[in-house]
Design a protein around this motif. Structure first.
Motif, PDB file in Angstrom:
ATOM      1  N   VAL A 223      13.384  25.050   0.280  1.00 31.10           N
ATOM      2  CA  VAL A 223      13.443  25.629  -1.067  1.00 31.10           C
ATOM      3  C   VAL A 223      14.131  26.991  -1.038  1.00 31.10           C
ATOM      4  CG1 VAL A 223      12.063  26.580  -2.955  1.00 31.10           C
ATOM      5  CG2 VAL A 223      11.455  24.374  -1.962  1.00 31.10           C
ATOM      6  N   VAL A 224      13.792  27.809  -0.040  1.00 27.29           N
ATOM      7  CA  VAL A 224      14.433  29.125   0.095  1.00 27.29           C
ATOM      8  C   VAL A 224      15.926  28.961   0.296  1.00 27.29           C
ATOM      9  CG1 VAL A 224      14.639  31.168   1.565  1.00 27.29           C
ATOM     10  CG2 VAL A 224      12.379  30.312   0.938  1.00 27.29           C
ATOM     11  N   TYR A 225      16.305  28.019   1.173  1.00 33.21           N
ATOM     12  CA  TYR A 225      17.727  27.773   1.390  1.00 33.21           C
ATOM     13  C   TYR A 225      18.391  27.265   0.116  1.00 33.21           C
ATOM     14  CZ  TYR A 225      21.996  25.401   2.635  1.00 33.21           C
ATOM     15  OH  TYR A 225      23.295  24.988   2.642  1.00 33.21           O
ATOM     16  N   PHE A 226      17.716  26.347  -0.587  1.00 36.18           N
ATOM     17  CA  PHE A 226      18.271  25.745  -1.801  1.00 36.18           C
ATOM     18  C   PHE A 226      18.617  26.816  -2.836  1.00 36.18           C
ATOM     19  CE2 PHE A 226      17.662  24.059  -6.084  1.00 36.18           C
ATOM     20  CZ  PHE A 226      18.480  22.943  -6.077  1.00 36.18           C
ATOM     21  N   TYR A 227      17.666  27.711  -3.101  1.00 37.88           N
ATOM     22  CA  TYR A 227      17.893  28.721  -4.139  1.00 37.88           C
ATOM     23  C   TYR A 227      18.828  29.830  -3.680  1.00 37.88           C
ATOM     24  CZ  TYR A 227      14.527  26.633  -7.304  1.00 37.88           C
ATOM     25  OH  TYR A 227      13.893  25.768  -8.166  1.00 37.88           O
ATOM     26  N   SER A 228      18.795  30.156  -2.407  1.00 39.56           N
ATOM     27  CA  SER A 228      19.721  31.180  -1.909  1.00 39.56           C
ATOM     28  C   SER A 228      21.166  30.677  -1.966  1.00 39.56           C
ATOM     29  CB  SER A 228      19.355  31.582  -0.479  1.00 39.56           C
ATOM     30  OG  SER A 228      19.468  30.478   0.400  1.00 39.56           O
ATOM     31  N   SER A 229      21.377  29.394  -1.622  1.00 36.00           N
ATOM     32  CA  SER A 229      22.727  28.833  -1.691  1.00 36.00           C
ATOM     33  C   SER A 229      23.186  28.689  -3.136  1.00 36.00           C
ATOM     34  CB  SER A 229      22.765  27.461  -0.999  1.00 36.00           C
ATOM     35  OG  SER A 229      21.898  26.542  -1.639  1.00 36.00           O
ATOM     36  N   LYS A 230      22.217  28.402  -4.042  1.00 33.85           N
ATOM     37  CA  LYS A 230      22.549  28.290  -5.458  1.00 33.85           C
ATOM     38  C   LYS A 230      22.982  29.640  -6.022  1.00 33.85           C
ATOM     39  CE  LYS A 230      20.756  25.802  -9.477  1.00 33.85           C
ATOM     40  NZ  LYS A 230      19.569  25.095 -10.043  1.00 33.85           N
ATOM     41  N   LEU A 231      22.260  30.692  -5.638  1.00 38.21           N
ATOM     42  CA  LEU A 231      22.617  32.045  -6.089  1.00 38.21           C
ATOM     43  C   LEU A 231      23.952  32.470  -5.502  1.00 38.21           C
ATOM     44  CD1 LEU A 231      19.136  33.834  -5.798  1.00 38.21           C
ATOM     45  CD2 LEU A 231      20.362  33.221  -7.899  1.00 38.21           C
ATOM     46  N   LYS A 232      24.200  32.106  -4.262  1.00 41.48           N
ATOM     47  CA  LYS A 232      25.448  32.452  -3.625  1.00 41.48           C
ATOM     48  C   LYS A 232      26.626  31.757  -4.291  1.00 41.48           C
ATOM     49  CE  LYS A 232      27.732  32.478   0.886  1.00 41.48           C
ATOM     50  NZ  LYS A 232      27.599  32.093   2.326  1.00 41.48           N
ATOM     51  N   LEU A 233      26.423  30.480  -4.654  1.00 44.14           N
ATOM     52  CA  LEU A 233      27.476  29.716  -5.338  1.00 44.14           C
ATOM     53  C   LEU A 233      27.748  30.314  -6.699  1.00 44.14           C
ATOM     54  CD1 LEU A 233      29.339  27.247  -5.468  1.00 44.14           C
ATOM     55  CD2 LEU A 233      27.396  25.921  -6.344  1.00 44.14           C
ATOM     56  N   LYS A 234      26.686  30.680  -7.420  1.00 44.12           N
ATOM     57  CA  LYS A 234      26.833  31.280  -8.748  1.00 44.12           C
ATOM     58  C   LYS A 234      27.579  32.592  -8.652  1.00 44.12           C
ATOM     59  CE  LYS A 234      24.135  32.600 -12.835  1.00 44.12           C
ATOM     60  NZ  LYS A 234      22.756  32.698 -13.393  1.00 44.12           N
ATOM     61  N   SER A 235      27.262  33.392  -7.635  1.00 46.87           N
ATOM     62  CA  SER A 235      27.944  34.677  -7.424  1.00 46.87           C
ATOM     63  C   SER A 235      29.420  34.487  -7.133  1.00 46.87           C
ATOM     64  CB  SER A 235      27.266  35.435  -6.294  1.00 46.87           C
ATOM     65  OG  SER A 235      27.934  36.633  -6.025  1.00 46.87           O
ATOM     66  N   ASN A 236      29.734  33.456  -6.329  1.00 52.66           N
ATOM     67  CA  ASN A 236      31.137  33.184  -5.997  1.00 52.66           C
ATOM     68  C   ASN A 236      31.931  32.737  -7.221  1.00 52.66           C
ATOM     69  OD1 ASN A 236      30.644  33.805  -3.337  1.00 52.66           O
ATOM     70  ND2 ASN A 236      30.274  31.678  -2.721  1.00 52.66           N
ATOM     71  N   VAL A 237      31.293  31.939  -8.091  1.00 54.49           N
ATOM     72  CA  VAL A 237      31.948  31.467  -9.315  1.00 54.49           C
ATOM     73  C   VAL A 237      32.255  32.630 -10.238  1.00 54.49           C
ATOM     74  CG1 VAL A 237      31.649  30.099 -11.405  1.00 54.49           C
ATOM     75  CG2 VAL A 237      30.956  29.158  -9.205  1.00 54.49           C
ATOM     76  N   GLN A 238      31.292  33.547 -10.377  1.00 53.68           N
ATOM     77  CA  GLN A 238      31.478  34.721 -11.241  1.00 53.68           C
ATOM     78  C   GLN A 238      32.565  35.638 -10.730  1.00 53.68           C
ATOM     79  OE1 GLN A 238      27.543  36.389 -11.440  1.00 53.68           O
ATOM     80  NE2 GLN A 238      26.876  35.014 -13.105  1.00 53.68           N
ATOM     81  N   ASN A 239      32.658  35.713  -9.402  1.00 53.26           N
ATOM     82  CA  ASN A 239      33.685  36.569  -8.806  1.00 53.26           C
ATOM     83  C   ASN A 239      35.061  35.901  -8.844  1.00 53.26           C
ATOM     84  OD1 ASN A 239      31.747  38.492  -8.182  1.00 53.26           O
ATOM     85  ND2 ASN A 239      31.369  37.659  -6.122  1.00 53.26           N
TER      86      ASN A 239
END
Length: 239
Positions: A223-239
């Motif tokens: 779960v920690v990996y799932f949400y951390s990767s989701k946040l990382k993907l969202k950050s990359n999309v915004q950037n």
């Protein structure tokens, strides 16, 4: 094997085959030893089953996380572009061999113990019945394996990886519980009973804090990996 086929890595299938074939040879050797040289005690059996289950659980969790990281189309395209024209790293290939070996040998070891016990209790005239059951079981397994390999290849890649991720997570959860239970039965881990009796053996849940916390750790880690990767993907999309 399906992952390797879908990623155009059929040349790496030999590492999978090396693992299970080696496990079969080791299984035959185990059967011979069980028949002629040693009598595997209950404690030794539980230790070996516990260690094998623990290693398999960790490896399945790792593979599941890797698959989840490829469910996103962009991430998968990046992965293909990076690796399609290069060889898979040697460490990864031998890791596949190890996973294949552990998965198969664990089952062979348990089967050897089961049949050893069964044949001990059976009379000589019943041996043919036992052998017939073994052959029928092998045929059914061959059919199931063929169907899995044939039809899983045709699934959409992202959906296949996503479904397999959660299947591997479930297997890691079950094996972790069984590993702790086996090590407790071998007196290698302490037993701290839960305040209530919960025993669901088919998914590895027992009534001890050690087993429950180990299984929860598997879920929390994912779960920690799932949400951390989701946040990382969202950050990359915004950037």
């Amino acid at each position: 094997m399906t992952v390797l086929v879908r990623t155009k890595r059929k040349n790496a299938l030999k590492y999978i085959h090396l693992g299970w074939i080696t496990a079969l040879v080791a299984g035959i050797a185990t059967w011979a030893l069980a028949q002629t040289l040693i009598s595997i005690s209950g404690a030794s059996r539980e230790v070996m089953e516990g260690v094998a289950s623990f290693i398999a659980a960790i490896m399945l969790l790792y593979v599941g996380i890797w698959m989840h990281s490829k469910t996103n189309a962009q991430q998968w395209n990046n992965y293909i572009q990076k690796h399609v024209n290069s060889h898979i790293e040697a460490g990864t290939l031998w890791g596949l061999t190890s996973l294949s070996f552990i998965a198969v040998y664990k089952e062979i070891f348990e089967t050897v113990l089961f049949y050893q016990s069964l044949l001990t209790q059976a009379s000589s005239v019943q041996y043919s019945v036992v052998v017939s059951g073994f052959i029928v079981g092998c045929i059914i397994l061959a059919i199931v394996a063929w169907a899995l390999l044939k039809y899983s290849v045709k699934l959409p890649l992202a959906k296949f990886f996503s479904a397999t991720t959660y299947l591997l997570l479930a297997l890691a959860f079950i094996l972790m519980g069984k590993a702790i239970s086996a090590l407790q039965e071998a007196a290698m881990l302490t037993i701290s009973p839960l305040p209530i009796q919960i025993e669901v053996s088919w998914i590895g849940i027992g009534s001890t804090w050690q087993g429950l916390l180990a299984q929860i750790a598997v879920i929390v880690f994912f779960v920690v990996y799932f949400y951390s990767s989701k946040l990382k993907l969202k950050s990359n999309v915004q950037n």
